[in-house]
Scaffold this motif. Structure first.
Motif, PDB file in Angstrom:
ATOM      1  N   GLN A 122       8.941  27.348 -12.095  1.00 11.05           N
ATOM      2  CA  GLN A 122       9.700  27.904 -10.003  1.00 11.05           C
ATOM      3  C   GLN A 122       8.695  29.047  -9.901  1.00 11.05           C
ATOM      4  O   GLN A 122       8.255  29.588  -9.026  1.00 11.05           O
ATOM      5  CB  GLN A 122      10.888  28.163  -9.882  1.00 11.05           C
ATOM      6  N   ASN A 123       7.019  29.421 -10.028  1.00  9.22           N
ATOM      7  CA  ASN A 123       6.382  30.601 -10.813  1.00  9.22           C
ATOM      8  C   ASN A 123       5.258  29.823  -9.124  1.00  9.22           C
ATOM      9  O   ASN A 123       4.153  29.823 -10.028  1.00  9.22           O
ATOM     10  CB  ASN A 123       6.174  31.120 -11.943  1.00  9.22           C
ATOM     11  N   THR A 124       5.824  29.846  -8.100  1.00  8.04           N
ATOM     12  CA  THR A 124       4.688  29.504  -6.918  1.00  8.04           C
ATOM     13  C   THR A 124       4.303  30.546  -7.018  1.00  8.04           C
ATOM     14  O   THR A 124       3.204  30.534  -5.557  1.00  8.04           O
ATOM     15  CB  THR A 124       5.606  28.668  -6.148  1.00  8.04           C
ATOM     16  N   LYS A 125       4.401  31.869  -6.741  1.00  9.51           N
ATOM     17  CA  LYS A 125       3.921  33.774  -6.350  1.00  9.51           C
ATOM     18  C   LYS A 125       3.361  33.898  -7.737  1.00  9.51           C
ATOM     19  O   LYS A 125       2.541  35.239  -6.978  1.00  9.51           O
ATOM     20  CB  LYS A 125       5.263  34.493  -5.631  1.00  9.51           C
ATOM     21  N   ASN A 126       3.478  33.404  -8.634  1.00  7.29           N
ATOM     22  CA  ASN A 126       2.593  33.811  -9.483  1.00  7.29           C
ATOM     23  C   ASN A 126       2.894  35.403 -10.125  1.00  7.29           C
ATOM     24  O   ASN A 126       1.928  36.143 -10.143  1.00  7.29           O
ATOM     25  CB  ASN A 126       1.302  34.067  -8.571  1.00  7.29           C
ATOM     26  N   GLY A 171      10.762  30.518 -14.145  1.00  5.41           N
ATOM     27  CA  GLY A 171       9.210  30.966 -12.802  1.00  5.41           C
ATOM     28  C   GLY A 171       9.876  31.257 -12.504  1.00  5.41           C
ATOM     29  O   GLY A 171       9.743  32.342 -11.522  1.00  5.41           O
ATOM     30  N   SER A 172      11.529  31.661 -11.753  1.00  3.79           N
ATOM     31  CA  SER A 172      12.000  31.900 -10.505  1.00  3.79           C
ATOM     32  C   SER A 172      11.850  33.868 -10.854  1.00  3.79           C
ATOM     33  O   SER A 172      11.669  34.399 -12.066  1.00  3.79           O
ATOM     34  CB  SER A 172      13.256  31.261 -10.258  1.00  3.79           C
ATOM     35  N   PRO A 173      11.450  34.125  -9.564  1.00  2.00           N
ATOM     36  CA  PRO A 173      11.714  35.174 -10.015  1.00  2.00           C
ATOM     37  C   PRO A 173      12.661  36.135  -9.680  1.00  2.00           C
ATOM     38  O   PRO A 173      13.696  36.109  -9.678  1.00  2.00           O
ATOM     39  CB  PRO A 173      11.147  35.801  -8.192  1.00  2.00           C
ATOM     40  N   TYR A 174      12.753  37.310 -10.393  1.00  2.96           N
ATOM     41  CA  TYR A 174      14.095  38.232 -10.765  1.00  2.96           C
ATOM     42  C   TYR A 174      14.358  39.006  -9.460  1.00  2.96           C
ATOM     43  O   TYR A 174      13.498  39.517  -8.812  1.00  2.96           O
ATOM     44  CB  TYR A 174      13.612  40.082 -11.678  1.00  2.96           C
ATOM     45  N   ARG A 175      15.910  39.252  -9.106  1.00  5.57           N
ATOM     46  CA  ARG A 175      15.983  40.281  -8.523  1.00  5.57           C
ATOM     47  C   ARG A 175      15.966  41.491  -8.567  1.00  5.57           C
ATOM     48  O   ARG A 175      16.843  41.683  -9.967  1.00  5.57           O
ATOM     49  CB  ARG A 175      17.763  39.743  -8.276  1.00  5.57           C
ATOM     50  N   PRO A 176      15.873  42.409  -7.839  1.00  7.26           N
ATOM     51  CA  PRO A 176      15.951  43.835  -8.818  1.00  7.26           C
ATOM     52  C   PRO A 176      17.191  44.450  -8.544  1.00  7.26           C
ATOM     53  O   PRO A 176      16.831  45.121 -10.224  1.00  7.26           O
ATOM     54  CB  PRO A 176      15.670  44.606  -7.221  1.00  7.26           C
ATOM     55  N   ASP A 177      17.992  43.787  -8.280  1.00  9.95           N
ATOM     56  CA  ASP A 177      19.224  44.089  -8.752  1.00  9.95           C
ATOM     57  C   ASP A 177      20.031  43.581 -10.411  1.00  9.95           C
ATOM     58  O   ASP A 177      20.267  44.528 -10.677  1.00  9.95           O
ATOM     59  CB  ASP A 177      20.246  43.970  -7.604  1.00  9.95           C
ATOM     60  N   TYR A 178      19.297  42.770 -10.156  1.00  9.91           N
ATOM     61  CA  TYR A 178      19.083  41.939 -12.100  1.00  9.91           C
ATOM     62  C   TYR A 178      18.854  43.409 -12.526  1.00  9.91           C
ATOM     63  O   TYR A 178      19.344  43.484 -13.641  1.00  9.91           O
ATOM     64  CB  TYR A 178      18.883  40.512 -11.682  1.00  9.91           C
ATOM     65  N   ILE A 179      17.742  43.225 -12.138  1.00  6.17           N
ATOM     66  CA  ILE A 179      17.429  44.166 -13.986  1.00  6.17           C
ATOM     67  C   ILE A 179      17.914  45.314 -13.995  1.00  6.17           C
ATOM     68  O   ILE A 179      18.054  46.309 -15.259  1.00  6.17           O
ATOM     69  CB  ILE A 179      15.524  44.131 -13.125  1.00  6.17           C
ATOM     70  N   THR A 180      17.725  46.212 -13.049  1.00 10.12           N
ATOM     71  CA  THR A 180      18.360  46.957 -12.816  1.00 10.12           C
ATOM     72  C   THR A 180      19.900  47.187 -13.829  1.00 10.12           C
ATOM     73  O   THR A 180      20.380  48.274 -14.969  1.00 10.12           O
ATOM     74  CB  THR A 180      18.927  48.506 -11.480  1.00 10.12           C
ATOM     75  N   ARG A 181      20.626  46.609 -13.698  1.00 10.49           N
ATOM     76  CA  ARG A 181      21.635  46.442 -14.020  1.00 10.49           C
ATOM     77  C   ARG A 181      21.671  45.827 -16.067  1.00 10.49           C
ATOM     78  O   ARG A 181      22.703  46.738 -16.275  1.00 10.49           O
ATOM     79  CB  ARG A 181      22.518  45.160 -13.511  1.00 10.49           C
ATOM     80  N   LYS A 182      20.657  45.461 -15.680  1.00 13.90           N
ATOM     81  CA  LYS A 182      20.770  44.454 -17.070  1.00 13.90           C
ATOM     82  C   LYS A 182      19.939  45.478 -18.430  1.00 13.90           C
ATOM     83  O   LYS A 182      20.491  45.856 -19.344  1.00 13.90           O
ATOM     84  CB  LYS A 182      19.173  43.200 -16.797  1.00 13.90           C
ATOM     85  N   PHE A 183      18.854  46.602 -17.412  1.00 15.62           N
ATOM     86  CA  PHE A 183      18.460  47.599 -18.317  1.00 15.62           C
ATOM     87  C   PHE A 183      19.190  48.430 -18.026  1.00 15.62           C
ATOM     88  O   PHE A 183      19.732  49.817 -19.237  1.00 15.62           O
ATOM     89  CB  PHE A 183      17.394  48.097 -17.205  1.00 15.62           C
ATOM     90  N   SER A 184      20.931  48.905 -17.842  1.00 19.85           N
ATOM     91  CA  SER A 184      21.410  49.747 -17.782  1.00 19.85           C
ATOM     92  C   SER A 184      22.876  49.434 -18.685  1.00 19.85           C
ATOM     93  O   SER A 184      22.655  50.150 -19.673  1.00 19.85           O
ATOM     94  CB  SER A 184      22.088  49.694 -16.208  1.00 19.85           C
ATOM     95  N   ASN A 185      22.864  48.548 -18.536  1.00 28.74           N
ATOM     96  CA  ASN A 185      23.824  47.984 -20.452  1.00 28.74           C
ATOM     97  C   ASN A 185      23.394  47.463 -21.316  1.00 28.74           C
ATOM     98  O   ASN A 185      23.417  47.832 -22.097  1.00 28.74           O
ATOM     99  CB  ASN A 185      23.961  46.061 -19.295  1.00 28.74           C
ATOM    100  N   ALA A 186      21.459  47.517 -21.367  1.00 25.40           N
ATOM    101  CA  ALA A 186      21.182  47.612 -22.796  1.00 25.40           C
ATOM    102  C   ALA A 186      20.899  49.082 -23.203  1.00 25.40           C
ATOM    103  O   ALA A 186      21.288  48.895 -24.251  1.00 25.40           O
ATOM    104  CB  ALA A 186      19.499  47.482 -22.437  1.00 25.40           C
ATOM    105  N   MET A 187      20.839  49.940 -22.197  1.00 21.21           N
ATOM    106  CA  MET A 187      20.465  51.223 -23.138  1.00 21.21           C
ATOM    107  C   MET A 187      22.614  52.006 -22.966  1.00 21.21           C
ATOM    108  O   MET A 187      22.339  52.297 -24.403  1.00 21.21           O
ATOM    109  CB  MET A 187      20.117  52.094 -21.279  1.00 21.21           C
ATOM    110  N   LYS A 188      23.498  51.609 -22.210  1.00 25.47           N
ATOM    111  CA  LYS A 188      24.760  51.217 -23.030  1.00 25.47           C
ATOM    112  C   LYS A 188      24.797  51.173 -24.240  1.00 25.47           C
ATOM    113  O   LYS A 188      25.426  51.589 -25.330  1.00 25.47           O
ATOM    114  CB  LYS A 188      25.369  51.120 -22.181  1.00 25.47           C
TER     115      LYS A 188
END
Length: 409
Positions: free
Chosen positions: A308-312, A320-337
């Motif tokens: 799906q990466n049509t926007k490159n 290929g689908s883009p990340y949602r900003p809140d998804y990345i924030t949540r996952k990074f927070s979980n990883a750092m915990k």
């Protein structure tokens, strides 16, 4: 209404187009000016800027032609109804993700004032102070079980700023004698008591963090690398496109952002005009991007027609689908915990980036440009905190300095 293009020079030295509008305020019949940022550099963008000028003249035509709902407001209007009218006016003036933030903040205001049927003209500094105290104890509502918890001081101050702007508008529309928000404080403590905690990772700690991500959250490793060594904001990281990575010129161009939570906004502009910048593509960064590209090409082959990466975009899900900003924030927070460092956030990696550059001897203006900050205030704060941190950690230097007089004691 008339309009023209003007140019302003950013602290980086680049010149940008702005639209300057002149209009007659329908109530006072006085001429006023409004300046709107285009985000376009002067070089090579005159035609696009002229097109934006025509669009702005249409977009802001309402300033001279306010309808009855906006120009003849009931003096007994309730605060929450007035805020709805004010939001309709602001909708044409601010970016989409900012509008979403305003709506989210206004929801907290409405939860408190709507059941009380508080009228706009009855709002006093004392009532606002009660509201702030309520927010600091019960302002946040859980989406899971509707339980109440405190809003952060930063969030309450954001709400105060929105109320201040709304009451400024009420002074024009209803002739209110003063802005009650101007005489209020969120707390009795100083701003410095609530300043955001700076966090400076050492190069060894950075390596440990990236190794942990590589083993447990591999999709976050390159994102964290860009956060640490380029100091990019979340919206800038997710907005990186492959067209911004120039291996020939060795340049990484920051010019596109992805923002929002409820609604996602992808825009060819940055948070501020100074956020648009060209950064050096150093060797390790080039290796990082080439590795991401290899993985993306492997995923493209695996998913075939469903890719799906049509926007490159540089950073995407495996399909290929883009990340949602809140998804990345949540996952990074979980990883750092899990890493055992819950205080590390994606945004605070910017502070580490600034500290690394300061430690290498970069001057304030150079660091400011690299981070894309509009002014040097943030960088100066980082510099002050980092030097304090470095001084406190340098006790061995003091031991060495005093060796020559050790025999006197």
């Amino acid at each position: 209404m008339t309009g023209s293009l003007v140019t302003k020079q950013a602290s980086s030295g680049k010149e940008y187009y702005y639209v300057q509008l002149s209009y007659k305020e329908p109530i006072t019949q006085k001429w006023k000016k409004k300046t709107v940022r285009t985000g376009l550099e002067v070089k090579g963008n005159k035609r696009r800027a002229e097109g934006m000028l025509r669009e702005m003249l249409e977009t802001y035509a309402y300033l001279e032609n306010l309808d009855a709902a906006q120009s003849e407001i009931d003096p007994d209007i309730e605060l929450c109804d007035f805020l709805d009218l004010w939001m309709e006016k602001k909708k044409c003036e601010i970016r989409g993700n900012t509008y979403d933030t305003y709506k989210y903040r206004l929801a907290a205001i409405k939860r408190y004032f709507q059941p009380r049927h508080t009228k706009l003209r009855d709002v006093t500094p004392a009532k606002l102070d009660d509201f702030y105290q309520y927010c600091l104890r019960y302002g946040k509502v859980s989406q899971k079980d509707q339980s109440l918890s405190p809003l952060s001081v930063r969030s309450v101050r954001s709400i105060k700023s929105i109320l201040y702007a709304a009451f400024d508008y009420s002074m024009i529309k209803l002739g209110l004698p003063s802005n009650p928000v101007g005489n209020t404080k969120v707390t009795n403590k100083k701003n410095s008591d609530y300043s955001e905690e700076m966090l400076f990772l050492t190069e060894e700690e950075i390596r440990e963090m990236l190794c942990f991500l590589d083993e447990n959250y591999p999709f976050l490793k390159s994102i964290a690398f860009v956060g640490v060594y380029y100091g990019l904001r979340r919206e800038e990281i997710l907005g990186l496109k492959w067209s911004a990575v120039n291996y020939t010129r060795k340049v990484l161009t920051i010019c596109h952002t992805v923002t929002g939570n409820v609604t996602i906004y992808a825009e060819d502009q940055t948070k501020t005009a100074d956020g648009r910048r060209d950064l050096n593509l150093f060797p390790t960064a080039e290796q990082c991007f080439r590795r991401v590209r290899e993985e993306q090409e492997a995923n493209r082959e695996f998913f075939g027609n469903t890719y799906q990466n049509t926007k490159n975009y540089v950073f995407t899900h495996e399909d290929g689908s883009p990340y949602r900003p809140d998804y990345i924030t949540r996952k990074f927070s979980n990883a750092m915990k899990e890493f055992g460092r819950p205080e590390i956030t994606l945004h605070k990696l910017r502070y580490t980036c600034a500290s690394l550059l300061i430690d290498k001897g970069w001057d304030i203006k150079k660091v400011q440009y690299w981070l894309g900050d509009r002014d040097a205030t943030t960088v100066m704060n980082v510099y002050a905190q980092y030097m304090k941190h470095k001084t406190n950690a340098a006790e061995n230097d003091l031991s060495a300095m005093s060796e020559n007089v050790a025999d006197l004691f």
